[in-house]
Design an enzyme around this catalytic site. Structure first.
Site, PDB file in Angstrom:
ATOM      1  N   HIS A 151       0.797  -1.232   0.000  1.00 32.20           N
ATOM      2  CA  HIS A 151       0.000   0.000   0.000  1.00 32.20           C
ATOM      3  C   HIS A 151       0.834   1.290   0.000  1.00 32.20           C
ATOM      4  O   HIS A 151       0.543   2.235   0.736  1.00 32.20           O
ATOM      5  CB  HIS A 151      -0.941   0.000   1.203  1.00 32.20           C
ATOM      6  CG  HIS A 151      -2.040  -1.027   1.115  1.00 32.20           C
ATOM      7  ND1 HIS A 151      -2.474  -1.564  -0.055  1.00 32.20           N
ATOM      8  CD2 HIS A 151      -2.803  -1.619   2.099  1.00 32.20           C
ATOM      9  CE1 HIS A 151      -3.450  -2.434   0.187  1.00 32.20           C
ATOM     10  NE2 HIS A 151      -3.666  -2.490   1.476  1.00 32.20           N
ATOM     11  N   HIS A 225      -9.782   2.212   0.216  1.00 33.33           N
ATOM     12  CA  HIS A 225      -9.724   1.115   1.189  1.00 33.33           C
ATOM     13  C   HIS A 225     -10.806   1.206   2.271  1.00 33.33           C
ATOM     14  O   HIS A 225     -10.523   1.007   3.457  1.00 33.33           O
ATOM     15  CB  HIS A 225      -8.331   1.097   1.829  1.00 33.33           C
ATOM     16  CG  HIS A 225      -7.865  -0.255   2.250  1.00 33.33           C
ATOM     17  ND1 HIS A 225      -8.567  -1.054   3.138  1.00 33.33           N
ATOM     18  CD2 HIS A 225      -6.771  -0.972   1.912  1.00 33.33           C
ATOM     19  CE1 HIS A 225      -7.902  -2.182   3.332  1.00 33.33           C
ATOM     20  NE2 HIS A 225      -6.804  -2.163   2.584  1.00 33.33           N
ATOM     21  N   GLU A 362     -11.656  -3.655  -2.967  1.00 34.67           N
ATOM     22  CA  GLU A 362     -10.688  -2.686  -3.486  1.00 34.67           C
ATOM     23  C   GLU A 362     -10.461  -2.933  -4.971  1.00 34.67           C
ATOM     24  O   GLU A 362      -9.826  -3.920  -5.342  1.00 34.67           O
ATOM     25  CB  GLU A 362      -9.355  -2.834  -2.741  1.00 34.67           C
ATOM     26  CG  GLU A 362      -9.454  -2.725  -1.235  1.00 34.67           C
ATOM     27  CD  GLU A 362      -8.309  -3.455  -0.518  1.00 34.67           C
ATOM     28  OE1 GLU A 362      -7.135  -3.166  -0.804  1.00 34.67           O
ATOM     29  OE2 GLU A 362      -8.599  -4.325   0.314  1.00 34.67           O
TER      30      GLU A 362
HETATM   31  C1  GLA Z   1      -5.280  -5.103   2.174  1.00 30.73           C
HETATM   32  C2  GLA Z   1      -4.461  -6.331   2.188  1.00 30.73           C
HETATM   33  C3  GLA Z   1      -4.606  -7.044   3.482  1.00 30.73           C
HETATM   34  C4  GLA Z   1      -4.319  -6.139   4.622  1.00 30.73           C
HETATM   35  C5  GLA Z   1      -5.191  -4.926   4.534  1.00 30.73           C
HETATM   36  C6  GLA Z   1      -4.852  -3.916   5.586  1.00 30.73           C
HETATM   37  O1  GLA Z   1      -6.586  -5.341   1.905  1.00 30.73           O
HETATM   38  O2  GLA Z   1      -4.744  -7.187   1.120  1.00 30.73           O
HETATM   39  O3  GLA Z   1      -3.756  -8.149   3.521  1.00 30.73           O
HETATM   40  O4  GLA Z   1      -2.970  -5.771   4.608  1.00 30.73           O
HETATM   41  O5  GLA Z   1      -5.059  -4.309   3.306  1.00 30.73           O
HETATM   42  O6  GLA Z   1      -4.794  -4.443   6.844  1.00 30.73           O
END
Ligand code: GLA
Length: 397
Positions: A151, A225, A362
């Site tokens: 991210h 997100h 997402e």
């Molecule tokens: C995303 C990732 C997860 C986790 C979340 C945040 O969706 O795919 O594995 O890291 O973000 O906690």
């Protein structure tokens, strides 16, 4: 005399013309008034307001923008991380409740947060080993998820202050957020100018439009997100929400959640959401992929990738009747079932966020695309424009 006689002849005609003009003026005024009233109504019912949300340790003030539509649907967005802090939508009885996980105050978002409601960039999801190569040059990113980059790194787009512009017209209200990510910020090449525009319209649709340009070749994969719990009760798990994902395949992952490169058919597996089914139906099945993700935490390969905007997924909470449709032009969607929530973070309405009290949908390019030759390219070159749109549309059933 003759003159006056002739004039007299025209008096009735003149009167008629006068009456007609007056009538016309009255009608025009009436419609002007109507229009004014309508505009007044629009601006009272359909608007953006601002308030202070908190201060960063530097003293910089963070603003909360509230977008409201004619139906009373409400979205709160802050200029820190472009975070959606609240999203109030009606249930089948018309009761508005907040359906996204988040915190009551800015402090919550300043201590490690699981990206609640944030804009994710420059690269949503994981990049294996935090490395990628462009034109023979290797770039190294922060390893903030075990051996991988996640991210956007230590200070991704979820942790920066965006410049906000309010836009409203007769049909919708928008908040345009802009951020310039400097060359080599978090290890990524190129000055990346990014604009994310949130638009709330009167059909209860929240559109997220992403745009970016760079002055050097770089990689980009932006997403949103938000963690949804359509019940509006964050003490409840999301396991009885019914999900549909418009995909025949998903991307299996290794033990560190990096796609193996395989496109696996969902048919006959717990990953089959081609028809809506409860999240909890098969989440605890004996399945290696579910074990690796601690539940669902995978990217689905969406159908109709050449069709532009199309329905990617739906979510339905049978009790409240709230129904959400996700439309996108992206090739993939990461469906994550809040597996890392562990009851330590304080919930907005009191209590804490327990495991699986929220889910994310997402929209994005596939994880680790910069290192996977069979995945669609995420490369952005100077002169090109990264442009993508995702909408979350709310209704009841
Ligand atoms: C995303 C990732 C997860 C986790 C979340 C945040 O969706 O795919 O594995 O890291 O973000 O906690």
């Amino acid at each position: 005399m003759n003159m006056s006689k002739r004039s007299l002849k025209y008096v009735p005609l003149l009167c008629l013309a006068l009456v007609f003009t007056q009538c016309k003026t009255k009608t025009e005024n009436a419609s002007d008034n109507q229009e004014q009233n309508l505009t007044k109504e629009m601006t009272t019912k359909h608007q953006i307001s601002t308030s202070e949300f908190g201060k960063l340790p530097s003293g910089e003030k963070i603003t909360k923008y509230r977008l409201v539509n004619e139906n009373g649907m409400e979205v709160d967005i802050i200029n820190y991380g472009g975070i959606i802090t609240n999203l109030k939508v009606p249930d089948k009885n018309g009761v508005n409740k907040d359906v996204v996980l988040g915190f009551n105050s800015l402090d919550g978002y300043l201590t490690p947060s699981p990206y609640f409601g944030a804009i994710i960039g420059r690269y949503g999801n994981r990049i294996a080993g935090g490395k990628f190569v462009i034109d023979g040059k290797e770039y190294t990113l922060a390893l903030n998820d075990g051996k991988n980059h996640l991210h956007g790194g230590n200070k991704g787009f979820d942790k920066v202050v965006w410049e906000a512009t309010q836009i409203s017209n007769s049909k919708s209200v928008s908040l345009q957020l802009s951020y310039l990510s400097k060359d080599m910020e978090e290890g990524y090449p190129g000055n990346l100018k990014t604009t994310v525009t949130y638009t709330l319209d009167n059909s209860n649709s929240l559109k997220v439009k992403y745009e970016a340009t760079s002055d050097k070749k770089t990689v980009v994969n932006l997403t949103q997100h938000s963690y949804f719990n359509l019940s509006g009760d964050f003490s409840k798990k999301i396991l009885d929400h019914q999900i549909m994902i418009n995909a025949d395949a998903f991307l299996p992952v290794d033990a560190t959640l990096i796609p193996t490169g395989e496109f696996r058919k969902v048919k006959g597996t717990p990953f089959n959401f081609t028809s809506a089914k409860a999240i909890g139906k098969e989440i605890n099945s004996e399945n290696e992929q579910l074990k690796r993700g601690l539940g669902y935490d995978h990217c689905w390969v969406l159908k109709d990738q050449d069709k532009g905007q199309r329905l990617a997924a739906t979510a339905y909470d049978p009790k409240s009747g709230r129904f959400m449709e996700v439309f996108t032009d992206q090739p993939g969607i990461q469906f994550y079932t809040g597996n890392f929530l562990d009851g330590t973070l304080p919930a907005k309405g009191g209590g804490t966020y327990a495991k699986r009290t929220g889910f994310c949908l997402e929209t994005q390019h596939y994880p680790d695309s910069p290192n996977q030759k069979d995945f669609p390219s995420v490369l952005l070159s100077p002169g090109e424009k990264y442009q993508t749109e995702t909408s979350f549309k709310f209704s009841v059933k």
